[in-house]
Design an enzyme around this catalytic site. Structure first.
Site, PDB file in Angstrom:
ATOM      1  N   ARG A 252       0.803  -1.232   0.000  1.00 19.52           N
ATOM      2  CA  ARG A 252       0.000   0.000   0.000  1.00 19.52           C
ATOM      3  C   ARG A 252       0.833   1.278   0.000  1.00 19.52           C
ATOM      4  O   ARG A 252       0.582   2.191  -0.770  1.00 19.52           O
ATOM      5  CB  ARG A 252      -0.914   0.060   1.238  1.00 19.52           C
ATOM      6  CG  ARG A 252      -2.277  -0.525   1.035  1.00 19.52           C
ATOM      7  CD  ARG A 252      -2.757  -1.076   2.331  1.00 19.52           C
ATOM      8  NE  ARG A 252      -1.845  -2.140   2.721  1.00 19.52           N
ATOM      9  CZ  ARG A 252      -1.945  -3.396   2.293  1.00 19.52           C
ATOM     10  NH1 ARG A 252      -2.939  -3.743   1.534  1.00 19.52           N
ATOM     11  NH2 ARG A 252      -1.067  -4.311   2.650  1.00 19.52           N
ATOM     12  N   THR A 253       1.804   1.338   0.910  1.00 15.89           N
ATOM     13  CA  THR A 253       2.511   2.608   1.066  1.00 15.89           C
ATOM     14  C   THR A 253       3.243   2.964  -0.225  1.00 15.89           C
ATOM     15  O   THR A 253       3.109   4.063  -0.748  1.00 15.89           O
ATOM     16  CB  THR A 253       3.488   2.530   2.253  1.00 15.89           C
ATOM     17  OG1 THR A 253       2.749   2.125   3.397  1.00 15.89           O
ATOM     18  CG2 THR A 253       4.137   3.874   2.521  1.00 15.89           C
TER      19      THR A 253
ATOM     20  N   LYS B 285      26.651  -4.247  -1.687  1.00 20.16           N
ATOM     21  CA  LYS B 285      28.086  -3.974  -1.807  1.00 20.16           C
ATOM     22  C   LYS B 285      28.596  -3.205  -0.604  1.00 20.16           C
ATOM     23  O   LYS B 285      29.741  -2.777  -0.579  1.00 20.16           O
ATOM     24  CB  LYS B 285      28.355  -3.157  -3.078  1.00 20.16           C
ATOM     25  CG  LYS B 285      27.920  -3.829  -4.353  1.00 20.16           C
ATOM     26  CD  LYS B 285      28.292  -2.925  -5.535  1.00 20.16           C
ATOM     27  CE  LYS B 285      27.593  -3.329  -6.803  1.00 20.16           C
ATOM     28  NZ  LYS B 285      27.672  -2.265  -7.811  1.00 20.16           N
TER      29      LYS B 285
ATOM     30  N   ARG C 182      11.553   3.597   3.289  1.00 26.50           N
ATOM     31  CA  ARG C 182      11.157   2.629   4.328  1.00 26.50           C
ATOM     32  C   ARG C 182      12.397   1.845   4.709  1.00 26.50           C
ATOM     33  O   ARG C 182      13.137   1.368   3.846  1.00 26.50           O
ATOM     34  CB  ARG C 182      10.067   1.696   3.812  1.00 26.50           C
ATOM     35  CG  ARG C 182       9.769   0.583   4.800  1.00 26.50           C
ATOM     36  CD  ARG C 182       8.526  -0.183   4.453  1.00 26.50           C
ATOM     37  NE  ARG C 182       7.328   0.591   4.765  1.00 26.50           N
ATOM     38  CZ  ARG C 182       6.091   0.102   4.705  1.00 26.50           C
ATOM     39  NH1 ARG C 182       5.905  -1.156   4.341  1.00 26.50           N
ATOM     40  NH2 ARG C 182       5.057   0.844   5.006  1.00 26.50           N
TER      41      ARG C 182
ATOM     42  N   HIS D  59       5.349   5.865  11.426  1.00 21.81           N
ATOM     43  CA  HIS D  59       4.864   5.744  10.054  1.00 21.81           C
ATOM     44  C   HIS D  59       3.912   6.933   9.844  1.00 21.81           C
ATOM     45  O   HIS D  59       2.700   6.785   9.789  1.00 21.81           O
ATOM     46  CB  HIS D  59       4.139   4.405   9.890  1.00 21.81           C
ATOM     47  CG  HIS D  59       3.851   3.995   8.484  1.00 21.81           C
ATOM     48  ND1 HIS D  59       3.905   4.864   7.412  1.00 21.81           N
ATOM     49  CD2 HIS D  59       3.491   2.785   7.971  1.00 21.81           C
ATOM     50  CE1 HIS D  59       3.607   4.196   6.301  1.00 21.81           C
ATOM     51  NE2 HIS D  59       3.350   2.945   6.616  1.00 21.81           N
TER      52      HIS D  59
HETATM   53  C1  NCD Z   1       1.845  -1.016   8.015  1.00 18.14           C
HETATM   54  C2  NCD Z   1       3.348  -0.940   8.185  1.00 18.14           C
HETATM   55  O1  NCD Z   1       4.107  -1.197   7.257  1.00 18.14           O
HETATM   56  O2  NCD Z   1       3.752  -0.575   9.288  1.00 18.14           O
HETATM   57  N1  NCD Z   1       1.455  -1.226   6.691  1.00 18.14           N
HETATM   58  C3  NCD Z   1       1.172  -0.136   5.924  1.00 18.14           C
HETATM   59  O3  NCD Z   1       2.024   0.687   5.659  1.00 18.14           O
HETATM   60  N2  NCD Z   1      -0.097   0.050   5.538  1.00 18.14           N
HETATM   61  C4  NCD Z   1       1.193  -1.950   8.950  1.00 18.14           C
HETATM   62  C5  NCD Z   1       1.668  -3.376   8.993  1.00 18.14           C
HETATM   63  O4  NCD Z   1       2.537  -3.778   8.223  1.00 18.14           O
HETATM   64  O5  NCD Z   1       1.153  -4.096   9.837  1.00 18.14           O
END
Ligand code: NCD
Length: 455
Positions: free
Chosen positions: A59-60, A88, A110, A138
């Protein structure tokens, strides 16, 4: 439209980086983008976003990329950073300098280490957006979650929101909890036993927002809370509280939203793996009186913690919640790229941070980025209270411990609680592990004469 690109970029690393006024302005832009998302391709033409994902995402990453494409921009994706120069041995700092130095106009990052996005922001000439750093934060998921509350409930202030599941490692929960407290909403914690909200989060909620944890009688939440000790976290003042709490604590009457989370197994240690059945929201639980008007939210992905039969319930909004990730991220991207103005005052700039001179890293958090990114970014701290001096890691925000405080101007060291510490200029503060470290670095005790002083 404002300037093409801000001289000193605005980053989105923590939910604290966005003021309440800015959030409301972002929601208004998200409403506009949601109305007809195909008509905004003239907002960011020629701009490029880079997705650097050192952890999996659906999703993100895709909602950010969809948002950028809908705004008329382009996207670069490194979704599988193990196929990049990381294998590397390239540091995060170098990767950021390269990608931000001409490849992209904004970086969506991320990373499994806490504070990684903060570190990246120190090296990036373009805005860095934290798309999740370990179990710390997040913030864009939180903006999406708050936007959903704003759309569904019309307000955030004063709502009662249940946070359920793995509250220990869910970064979405941590950012959401900080934001809810700032909005003056109340939180009902229904943790999976053993996965309660971490102490550092509760402490911050208390110190910054006056949030008091109160034991909650959550029987009215039905079988969702049957296995769990619920805790009510409220930023309300004690005199207001006495209106609806008694000696037994707070009784759950009605909640406005249930925010369910999956077990964050990728961050669990082997000894934490629970044999106990994980919390589950089923059709039966939805019959609880206290949930009559509650919306059911989940950042997704879900495993078994919300049963499929709940999907058809009109209170379930988790798929709509995910869809709203696109317009809110269109708003975030166009704002950070300087393509829309929020027309609200700029929030106060964050306090600067200082490097810890040498010796062992005082950050107690083994998942902190300062543990691994040692070549380019040694430990740094910022002050959280002056007397006695308390300091937090500038990356992962955990409170750090130190035995003595030196002044780089006088060359003298003191106990952290000494009155003289309050007189030291911020830029002269040196955190010292102990006396041996102080002596090694050329400091002397406060009572000793200054050897450079003339007789
Ligand atoms: C979340 C995350 O990555 O922290 N997912 C997301 O970004 N929608 C929640 C999760 O992974 O449980």
């Amino acid at each position: 439209m404002s300037q093409d690109h801000p001289a000193s970029p605005r980053h989105l690393v923590s939910i604290d980086d966005v003021s309440i006024e800015e959030m409301h302005a972002l929601f208004a832009h998200a409403d506009r983008f949601a109305g007809n998302p195909r008509t905004f391709a003239d907002t960011c033409p020629g701009f490029i976003s880079a997705s650097l994902f050192y952890e999996p995402s659906t999703r993100t990453r895709l909602s950010f990329e969809s948002a950028m494409l809908r705004l008329g921009g382009g996207v670069l994706t490194a979704a599988e950073m193990t196929s990049s120069s990381v294998v590397k041995g390239e540091s995060l700092a170098d990767t950021i300098r390269v990608v931000g130095g001409g490849y992209a106009d904004v970086i969506v990052l991320r990373h499994p280490s806490e504070g990684a996005a903060r570190l990246a922001s120190h090296f990036s000439p373009v805005p860095v957006i934290n798309a999740g750093d370990g179990s710390l934060e997040h913030p864009t998921q939180t903006l999406c979650d708050l936007y959903n509350l704003h759309v569904e409930r019309g307000r955030i202030e004063g709502l009662d929101v249940v946070l359920a599941g793995d509250l220990k490692y869910s970064r979405t929960v941590h950012s959401f909890a900080f934001a809810l407290a700032r909005f003056g909403a109340n939180i009902v914690c229904v943790p999976q036993p053993g996965f309660e909200l971490p102490e550092y989060v509760v402490k911050r909620l208390h110190e910054e927002f006056g949030v008091e944890p109160i034991r909650a009688d959550a029987r009215r939440l039905g079988n969702l809370a049957s296995n769990s000790d619920a805790v009510y976290l409220t930023p309300q003042k004690p005199h207001q509280l006495s209106l609806f709490t008694d000696a037994r604590g707070w009784e759950v009457q009605q909640v406005d939203a249930v925010y369910m989370t999956r077990p964050q197994t990728e961050r669990h240690s082997s000894k934490e793996m629970s044999e106990t059945q994980y919390l589950r929201l089923e059709k039966r639980a939805m019959a609880a009186e206290s949930l009559r008007d509650a919306v059911v939210m989940h950042p997704l992905p879900r495993r078994d913690e919300i049963s499929d039969e709940v999907d058809a319930d009109p209170r379930s909004i988790y798929f709509k919640q995910a869809a709203r990730g696109v317009p809110i991220r269109m708003a975030i991207l166009s704002w950070l790229l300087g393509r829309i103005d929020l027309d609200v005052p700029l929030p106060k700039a964050a306090e600067p941070s200082l490097a810890v001179p040498s010796g062992p890293n005082p950050c107690p958090n083994p998942s902190c980025i300062s543990r691994t990114e040692t070549r380019h970014a040694g430990p740094r701290f910022h002050v959280i209270s002056e007397t006695p001096l308390r300091a937090a890691c500038a990356y992962c925000t955990r409170e750090i411990s130190f035995g003595l405080v030196g002044c780089s101007s006088t060359g003298v060291y003191h106990a952290p609680g000494a009155a003289a510490v309050g007189q030291i200029h911020f830029h002269h503060l040196v955190l010292l592990e102990d006396e041996a470290a102080a002596v090694r670095l050329g400091f002397r005790p406060s009572a000793a004469p200054d050897p450079s002083a003339r007789a």
